[in-house]
Design a protein around this motif. Structure first.
Motif, PDB file in Angstrom:
ATOM      1  N   ALA A 199       0.832  -1.210   0.000  1.00 28.14           N
ATOM      2  CA  ALA A 199       0.000   0.000   0.000  1.00 28.14           C
ATOM      3  C   ALA A 199       0.861   1.253   0.000  1.00 28.14           C
ATOM      4  O   ALA A 199       0.579   2.232  -0.728  1.00 28.14           O
ATOM      5  CB  ALA A 199      -0.931  -0.021   1.225  1.00 28.14           C
ATOM      6  N   GLY A 200       1.939   1.244   0.785  1.00 30.39           N
ATOM      7  CA  GLY A 200       2.818   2.416   0.819  1.00 30.39           C
ATOM      8  C   GLY A 200       3.516   2.649  -0.498  1.00 30.39           C
ATOM      9  O   GLY A 200       3.682   3.809  -0.932  1.00 30.39           O
TER      10      GLY A 200
ATOM     11  N   LEU B  76       1.040   4.137  -2.967  1.00 34.70           N
ATOM     12  CA  LEU B  76       0.761   5.530  -2.610  1.00 34.70           C
ATOM     13  C   LEU B  76       1.928   6.440  -2.988  1.00 34.70           C
ATOM     14  O   LEU B  76       1.731   7.540  -3.542  1.00 34.70           O
ATOM     15  CB  LEU B  76       0.474   5.619  -1.112  1.00 34.70           C
TER      16      LEU B  76
ATOM     17  N   LEU C  68       1.879   9.436  -5.702  1.00 37.05           N
ATOM     18  CA  LEU C  68       2.227  10.786  -5.238  1.00 37.05           C
ATOM     19  C   LEU C  68       3.380  11.349  -6.054  1.00 37.05           C
ATOM     20  O   LEU C  68       3.360  12.527  -6.457  1.00 37.05           O
ATOM     21  CB  LEU C  68       2.594  10.724  -3.753  1.00 37.05           C
TER      22      LEU C  68
END
Length: 358
Positions: A11-12, A15, A19
């Protein structure tokens, strides 16, 4: 196959990549790429299915409380390559034990042993065994179950005692009273049915004539019976251990034993020590039950194990029904009863001295 850390890394990374792409900065994209590469490495590490031959043995299957019991795990790697990063997870009742396994070279047998908890009396379910293979980063894992659950029986702790003495001589050619032990092939008399009697001994003709359920009393007049009554309304491990020690002394000597609790009859045997220990291993507290000691069939020795001072005092009324009445008392107060041998008990190790002195 992903661990919580693996899902967080995934998930990181997603993300950070989104970003970095939205803001036009390469640094988040580099970090995201590193996280995804780490996940790919972890998946490659744990994806191949390990070919294992696994055998787990628990020894002994029955053990006194507090003594050693171990699980022996034998694993053979049948694959083409060596294996590392294996862990064995075994469940003991409500807890789980983890063992780190050594590296398993190809076609090599490894044995690992680990202790089992025996500080609590009762049946403890061991297993099922699970083997976990995880990557060094802890991002992925593969779990497989082997074998079935095994039941470890933790019995009461016992201490050596002589057979409870009987205060009268028992003739070889006949009973000295009408309260001789039941269960053998010699007919003695008819009496009223009490809870726990074998229904096969009911004498239906006499029951129909008297209007009361009557049973045939079958005796072995030469052997005095030891009746052990365990007060399970407030149960302690020391009380169970004491009851087991007294009953075991009689059973191992070949004398009849009757084992009763506040919940009712627990066992009746002549020389089956294993039956006595197995039944007491799983006995549970019965708060609110009515301890009916007076309903115990007379003859031989009566041993009550209780922490209730009032119940110990009432034993004097049973003195005429038994040759010897003994109270192993686990409560805090001082207790005395006419005609009753009272043995205060704080720990099981105190019992042999009390038993021999009284």
């Amino acid at each position: 196959m992903l661990t919580p850390l693996g899902w967080g890394t995934l998930a990181g990374s997603v993300l950070l990549y989104g970003l970095g792409a939205a803001l036009g900065h390469p640094e988040p994209i580099v970090l995201a790429t590193g996280g995804l590469l780490a996940l790919l490495f972890a998946l490659v590490w744990t994806a191949p299915g390990a070919k294992l031959e696994v055998h787990r043995e628990v020894t002994p299957l029955k053990v006194p409380r507090g003594e050693a019991a171990v699980a022996v795990l034998q694993i053979r790697n049948l694959g083409r390559f060596g294996l590392t990063g294996l862990r064995a997870r075994d469940r003991f009742g409500d807890t789980e034990h983890t063992v780190d396994l050594p590296r398993l070279p190809r076609n090599t047998l490894k044995a690992v042993s680990y202790p089992l908890p025996t500080d609590r009396r009762g049946e403890i379910v061991v297993g099922p065994l699970r083997l976990v293979r995880a990557d060094p980063l802890g991002l992925t894992r593969r779990v497989r179950e082997y074998g079935e659950a095994i039941t470890l029986l933790v019995r009461p702790r016992t201490i050596a005692l002589p057979v409870a003495p009987s205060g009268r001589a028992h003739h070889l050619e006949g009973p000295t009273s009408d309260n001789a032990p039941a269960g053998t092939v010699t007919f003695h008399t008819l009496r009223e049915y009490v809870v726990g009697d074998d229904l096969r001994h009911v004498h239906w003709r006499s029951s129909a004539r008297t209007g009361t359920l009557m049973v045939r009393q079958l005796i072995d007049a030469s052997l005095p019976t030891t009746t052990v009554v365990l007060d399970t309304r407030e149960l302690s491990e020391e009380a169970v251990d004491a009851a087991a020690s007294v009953a075991l002394a009689a059973a191992r000597s070949g004398f009849p034993v009757r084992l009763l609790t506040a919940a009712g009859p627990l066992a009746e045997t002549k020389n089956d020590a294993d039956l006595v220990l197995d039944r007491l291993a799983v006995v549970a507290a019965t708060p609110g039950a009515d301890l009916r000691v007076r309903q115990a069939r007379g003859g031989g020795s009566l041993v009550l194990v209780t922490g209730d001072a009032a119940e110990a005092g009432r034993l004097a009324g049973l003195r005429r029904s038994f040759d010897r009445v003994i109270c192993v008392y686990t409560g805090p107060e001082q207790v005395s009863a006419p005609g009753v041998t009272v043995m205060p008990l704080r720990t099981l190790d105190d019992l042999p001295a009390q038993w021999g002195r009284r």
